[in-house]
Design an enzyme around this catalytic site. Structure first.
Site, PDB file in Angstrom:
ATOM      1  N   LYS A  60       0.831  -1.204   0.000  1.00  0.00           N
ATOM      2  CA  LYS A  60       0.000   0.000   0.000  1.00  0.00           C
ATOM      3  C   LYS A  60       0.864   1.252   0.000  1.00  0.00           C
ATOM      4  CE  LYS A  60      -3.899   1.985   2.615  1.00  0.00           C
ATOM      5  NZ  LYS A  60      -4.790   1.794   3.778  1.00  0.00           N
ATOM      6  N   SER A  71      -9.552   2.688   3.171  1.00  0.00           N
ATOM      7  CA  SER A  71      -8.540   3.371   2.396  1.00  0.00           C
ATOM      8  C   SER A  71      -7.668   2.441   1.556  1.00  0.00           C
ATOM      9  CB  SER A  71      -7.651   4.178   3.345  1.00  0.00           C
ATOM     10  OG  SER A  71      -6.909   3.339   4.200  1.00  0.00           O
ATOM     11  N   SER A 127     -10.393   0.180   6.994  1.00  0.00           N
ATOM     12  CA  SER A 127      -9.747   0.392   5.693  1.00  0.00           C
ATOM     13  C   SER A 127      -9.272  -0.862   4.986  1.00  0.00           C
ATOM     14  CB  SER A 127      -8.568   1.358   5.842  1.00  0.00           C
ATOM     15  OG  SER A 127      -9.025   2.649   6.129  1.00  0.00           O
TER      16      SER A 127
END
Length: 474
Positions: free
Chosen positions: A86, A162, A186
Site C-alpha cells: 500500500k 482506504s 480500511s
C-alpha cells in the site's frame, strides 16, 4: 456478466497454487510475474488500483526467484509470488507518496517498513504500490495526486478505502498478495465492496513502523482472493520488529494450520444490526444465509447484540485528533494542496479539548473490556461488513444520503479498531445489482486464527467468484 470461478491461466492463480506449480516445475516465477504485470497493464487504466508499478524491478526479482526454485532452494514461503504494498508503507526503491501532493517524488526511498521487509525476505515479488486516499483518511479511495480508484464489479462505483487499490487489485488478481492497513475499516470496507477477503489483525500482531498518524487505531493485514492466501501472508508478516514500540510479543507460527478445523461446536453470536444500524435488505439476507450455513456446519448460533451503543463520538474524537496532528506538521503552502475533506476534520480535531480526548480514551478502554467479557461467552461475533453496497465513485458518502462523514456509513468496522480485536471480511454473494456483500467476523484479541477458521468455513461453503475484467453497468 462473466465471472471466473477457477484458474484458467497463471494470471488467475492463487499464491498456494503458484507455489505448488513452482515446486513441480510446471510454472516459473517469471511467467507468473509477467502474467500479473500483463493484467495490471490491461486492467489498471480502468480501476486505478496501482499508483506505481515497477515492471523492471519485479521481473528482475522474479528471475532471481526462478533461479532459486531451479536450484531447489526457495528463500522463503512466498518465493516468487507477485505481491503489492500500500502507498502508505515505506518500500525500498518505490515512492511512498501517501496520495498527497505535499510529498516529494525524489525519495530516496531507501528503507523498508517491517511489512515490506518481511515480504521481501520471504521472496515475494513486489510489483508496485496500491492507491490510497490522502494519508489514508477516508473510507473511499481518491486523492489529489492519483485520482479515483474504481470498483472492478462496476467501475462507476467506489472500491472503498482506504486500501481501495489493494481491494481492486485483489478482485482482478493484479498480483496475488496485497497489503492493507485499517484504522477504521480500511481493509474490511474495500474487501466488502470488492468481494475479496481481508483481515484486520489484532493490534500490534503485525508490526507497523513508522507509526500511523492514528497510532493505536491502526492495524495492518493481508488482502487476497482467498482466506488461505491471507493466512500464508500472516505467517510471514506477524513477527515482531524492534522499530515498532507497540508491537506485541509473538512467536512464529503457521497461520494455515487451523484453517480447516471447521466450526462445529463454536458458539457464534450473530448481530445483524449491532442494535442500531439500518442495513440494506439484500445484504442482510445474504449475510443471514452465510450464518445459516455455519449453523448447518455445526456452529451454535445465537442472535444477540454485543450490547454497546454506537461509539462514533469517541472514535471521531481520536480520529480527528490524529488528522490534526498530520496537518499541524504541514506548511501553509502544503495545506493548500490537501484534500479539503481531510482539512475539515483536522480543523475539528484541532479544537478537541485534552480532557475530552482523555475521556474518549477511558470510554475506549471500557468498550474493550465489555467486548472481552462478551467473548468469554461467545467465540466470535458476526455482523454484515457494511450496511450498503458500493456507491458512486468520487464521493465520500453516498450521493443524496445526507450523511456527513464516511464513518456514518461504516458502523460495523470502526468499533473494533477501538477494541483492537481481529476482524475480517469474507464475501457472501452478490446483490441483484451484481455488487458484492461481505460477512464481518470478529473474535477476541489474539484469536486471529479463529477468525480465519470461521471465514474459511464460509468461503468453502460458497466459493467466491471474481470479475474476469473491469465491468461497467448501469
Amino acid at each position: 456478466m462473466t465471472v471466473c470461478t477457477k484458474v484458467t491461466d497463471l494470471g488467475q492463480a492463487t499464491a498456494t497454487e503458484l507455489l505448488a506449480l513452482y515446486a513441480s516445475g510446471k510454472a516459473s516465477p517469471v511467467e507468473a510475474t509477467q502474467a500479473a504485470l500483463d493484467r495490471i497493464d490491461r486492467f489498471n487504466p480502468a480501476v486505478n488500483a496501482y499508483c506505481h508499478v515497477d515492471h523492471q524491478g519485479a521481473l528482475a526479482s522474479a528471475r532471481q526467484s526462478e533461479q532459486r526454485w531451479q536450484q531447489g532452494q526457495p528463500v522463503g514461503p512466498l518465493d516468487g509470488v507477485p505481491s503489492s504494498i500500500k502507498d502508505l508503507t515505506l518500500t525500498i526503491g518505490m515512492p511512498t507518496r501517501k496520495g498527497s501532493r505535499t510529498t516529494s517524488a525524489s525519495g530516496p526511498w531507501d528503507v523498508d517498513a517491517p511489512y515490506s521487509a518481511r515480504m521481501r525476505a520471504a521472496g515475494a515479488v513486489l510489483l508496485g504500490k496500491t492507491t490510497s486516499p490522502e494519508f489514508g483518511w477516508k473510507g473511499v479511495t481518491d486523492n489529489p495526486l492519483y485520482g479515483i480508484t474504481r470498483n472492478p464489479w462496476n467501475t462507476r462505483c467506489t472500491a472503498g478505502g482506504s486500501s481501495g487499490g489493494a481491494g481492486a487489485a485483489a478482485a482482478l488478481n493484479m498480483g496475488v498478495l496485497h497489503q492493507g492497513s485499517d484504522a477504521g475499516g480500511s481493509i474490511r470496507i474495500p474487501c466488502g465492496f470488492t468481494g475479496t477477503f481481508g483481515l484486520k489483525s489484532t493490534f500490534g500482531l503485525v508490526p507497523q513502523w513508522p507509526a500511523s498518524a492514528m497510532t493505536t487505531l491502526s492495524h495492518l493485514g493481508p488482502m487476497t482472493r482467498t482466506v488461505r492466501d491471507s493466512a500464508l501472508m500472516m505467517t510471514v508478516t506477524s513477527a515482531p520488529d524492534r522499530r515498532d514500540w507497540y508491537a506485541a510479543a509473538t512467536t512464529e507460527r503457521d497461520w494455515q494450520q487451523d484453517l480447516d478445523k471447521g466450526v462445529k461446536g463454536l458458539k457464534i453470536a450473530y448481530s445483524p444490526t449491532l442494535g442500531y444500524v439500518s442495513v440494506d435488505p439484500e445484504i442482510a439476507a445474504l449475510v443471514r444465509q452465510a450464518v445459516n450455513r455455519l449453523a448447518d456446519l455445526g456452529a451454535i448460533v445465537e442472535q444477540v447484540d454485543p450490547g454497546f451503543s454506537d461509539p462514533l463520538e469517541m472514535f471521531n474524537t481520536l480520529w480527528f485528533a490524529g488528522a490534526a496532528k498530520v496537518v499541524a506538521l504541514l506548511s501553509p503552502d502544503q495545506r493548500a494542496m490537501v484534500d479539503p475533506g481531510f482539512l475539515a476534520i483536522a480543523e475539528q480535531g484541532s479544537r478537541i479539548d485534552i480532557v475530552d480526548y482523555m475521556k474518549a480514551q477511558d470510554a475506549r478502554a471500557a468498550l474493550g473490556q465489555q467486548m472481552a467479557e462478551f467473548h468469554a461467552r461467545y467465540d466470535a461475533l458476526i455482523t454484515p461488513t457494511l450496511p450498503l453496497v458500493a456507491f458512486e465513485a468520487g464521493h465520500n458518502v453516498p450521493p443524496g444520503s445526507g450523511l456527513e462523514h464516511w464513518m456514518n456509513w461504516t458502523p460495523f468496522s470502526y468499533p473494533f479498531n477501538l477494541t483492537q480485536q481481529p476482524a475480517a471480511s469474507v464475501p457472501c454473494g452478490l446483490t441483484s445489482a451484481g455488487l458484492p456483500a461481505g460477512v464481518h467476523v470478529v473474535a477476541d484479541k489474539y484469536n486471529d486464527a479463529l477468525v480465519m477458521q470461521i471465514c474459511q468455513a464460509i468461503e468453502s461453503s460458497q466459493p467466491p467468484g471474481f470479475p474476469s475484467e473491469p465491468l461497467t453497468t448501469d
